[in-house]
Design an enzyme around this catalytic site. Structure first.
Site, short mmCIF file in Angstrom:
data_model
loop_
_atom_site.label_atom_id
_atom_site.label_comp_id
_atom_site.label_asym_id
_atom_site.label_seq_id
_atom_site.Cartn_x
_atom_site.Cartn_y
_atom_site.Cartn_z
N CYS A 7 0.85 -1.19 0.00
CA CYS A 7 0.00 0.00 0.00
C CYS A 7 0.88 1.24 0.00
O CYS A 7 1.70 1.44 0.90
CB CYS A 7 -0.93 0.00 1.22
SG CYS A 7 -1.82 1.55 1.44
N CYS B 18 0.46 3.44 3.15
CA CYS B 18 1.10 2.81 4.32
C CYS B 18 2.61 3.00 4.24
O CYS B 18 3.26 3.23 5.28
CB CYS B 18 0.73 1.33 4.40
SG CYS B 18 -0.96 1.01 4.97
N ASP C 169 -0.50 16.59 -2.03
CA ASP C 169 -0.69 15.69 -3.17
C ASP C 169 0.44 15.91 -4.18
O ASP C 169 0.82 17.04 -4.47
CB ASP C 169 -2.05 15.95 -3.83
CG ASP C 169 -2.47 14.81 -4.74
OD1 ASP C 169 -3.42 14.10 -4.40
OD2 ASP C 169 -1.82 14.63 -5.80
N HIS D 91 -4.80 1.15 8.24
CA HIS D 91 -5.19 0.91 6.85
C HIS D 91 -6.69 0.64 6.77
O HIS D 91 -7.18 -0.39 7.23
CB HIS D 91 -4.42 -0.26 6.24
CG HIS D 91 -4.76 -0.45 4.79
ND1 HIS D 91 -4.15 0.25 3.77
CD2 HIS D 91 -5.72 -1.21 4.19
CE1 HIS D 91 -4.68 -0.10 2.62
NE2 HIS D 91 -5.63 -0.99 2.85
N ASN E 142 -12.74 9.93 -2.90
CA ASN E 142 -13.18 9.05 -3.98
C ASN E 142 -13.25 7.61 -3.45
O ASN E 142 -12.30 7.14 -2.82
CB ASN E 142 -12.20 9.13 -5.15
CG ASN E 142 -12.19 10.51 -5.79
OD1 ASN E 142 -13.24 11.12 -5.97
ND2 ASN E 142 -11.01 11.02 -6.09
N HIS F 99 -6.23 3.28 -0.01
CA HIS F 99 -6.06 3.59 1.42
C HIS F 99 -6.87 4.87 1.62
O HIS F 99 -6.61 5.89 0.97
CB HIS F 99 -4.58 3.80 1.75
CG HIS F 99 -4.28 4.09 3.19
ND1 HIS F 99 -3.41 3.30 3.96
CD2 HIS F 99 -4.70 5.06 4.03
CE1 HIS F 99 -3.33 3.78 5.18
NE2 HIS F 99 -4.10 4.86 5.25
N HIS G 111 -8.49 8.21 2.01
CA HIS G 111 -7.90 9.55 2.07
C HIS G 111 -8.94 10.60 1.74
O HIS G 111 -9.86 10.35 0.95
CB HIS G 111 -6.69 9.67 1.13
CG HIS G 111 -6.96 9.23 -0.27
ND1 HIS G 111 -7.01 7.90 -0.64
CD2 HIS G 111 -7.21 9.93 -1.40
CE1 HIS G 111 -7.25 7.80 -1.94
NE2 HIS G 111 -7.39 9.04 -2.42
N HIS H 198 -9.22 14.41 0.28
CA HIS H 198 -8.56 15.51 -0.42
C HIS H 198 -9.08 16.83 0.17
O HIS H 198 -10.30 17.03 0.26
CB HIS H 198 -8.91 15.51 -1.90
CG HIS H 198 -8.53 14.29 -2.67
ND1 HIS H 198 -7.46 14.25 -3.53
CD2 HIS H 198 -9.10 13.05 -2.73
CE1 HIS H 198 -7.38 13.05 -4.10
NE2 HIS H 198 -8.36 12.31 -3.63
P1 AMP Z 1 -7.56 9.14 -5.55
O1 AMP Z 1 -7.51 9.19 -7.05
O2 AMP Z 1 -8.77 9.81 -4.98
O3 AMP Z 1 -7.37 7.73 -5.04
O4 AMP Z 1 -6.36 10.03 -5.02
C1 AMP Z 1 -5.06 9.56 -4.89
C2 AMP Z 1 -4.20 10.77 -4.89
O5 AMP Z 1 -2.91 10.38 -4.42
C3 AMP Z 1 -4.00 11.42 -6.25
O6 AMP Z 1 -4.47 12.76 -6.21
C4 AMP Z 1 -2.49 11.34 -6.47
O7 AMP Z 1 -1.97 12.48 -7.12
C5 AMP Z 1 -1.98 11.20 -5.06
N1 AMP Z 1 -0.69 10.56 -4.93
C6 AMP Z 1 -0.26 9.41 -5.52
N2 AMP Z 1 0.98 9.11 -5.12
C7 AMP Z 1 1.37 10.07 -4.26
C8 AMP Z 1 2.54 10.33 -3.50
N3 AMP Z 1 3.60 9.51 -3.55
N4 AMP Z 1 2.57 11.44 -2.72
C9 AMP Z 1 1.53 12.27 -2.67
N5 AMP Z 1 0.37 12.07 -3.34
C10 AMP Z 1 0.29 11.01 -4.14
#
Ligand code: AMP
Length: 112
Positions: free
Chosen positions: A3, A6, A29, A45, A85, A96, A98, A100
């Protein structure tokens, strides 16, 4: 478990942290979609909103108690959007949970 978030919590992958305590982490992000784009995650998680239940929901309350503090520290005095989402139709890409936090400019009133 494989993950990404994680791994960020564990420090195996670097992140640009904006807030951390024993239960949650907030970081910028990597592909911001607004002038301010912060992700807030539980350290436990939980795969998505669909995985929230009576046993783990206290961390969600904690996240939502902390979001206004993060928004204030990011200077989001004119408002912001909080989005999570969940699943394929919502294009969830990281499994995982989250939230925004998006802000820093005027948004469209359309949600989808
Ligand atoms: P979602 O599409 O709602 O699952 O959002 C996942 C978010 O994680 C996206 O906006 C990505 O840009 C962000 N993301 C992916 N990898 C990383 C990372 N290593 N550091 C920060 N954000 C990330």
């Amino acid at each position: 478990m494989d993950c990404l978030f994680c791994a960020i919590i564990n420090g195996d992958i670097p992140s640009n942290k904006v807030y951390e305590d024993d239960k949650i982490l907030a970081f910028r992000d990597i592909n911001p979609q607004a002038p301010v784009h912060v992700l807030v995650i539980p350290k436990t998680h939980i795969p998505s909103v669909d995985g929230i239940n009576e046993e783990n929901s206290s961390v969600i309350a904690h996240i939502f108690e902390t979001i206004p503090k993060i928004a204030k520290s990011e200077g989001l005095t004119s408002g912001y959007r909080v989005v999570s989402n969940c699943g394929d139709h919502a294009c969830q890409s990281v499994k995982h949970l989250h939230f925004h936090i998006l802000g820093g400019s005027q948004m469209l009133d359309r949600m989808a």
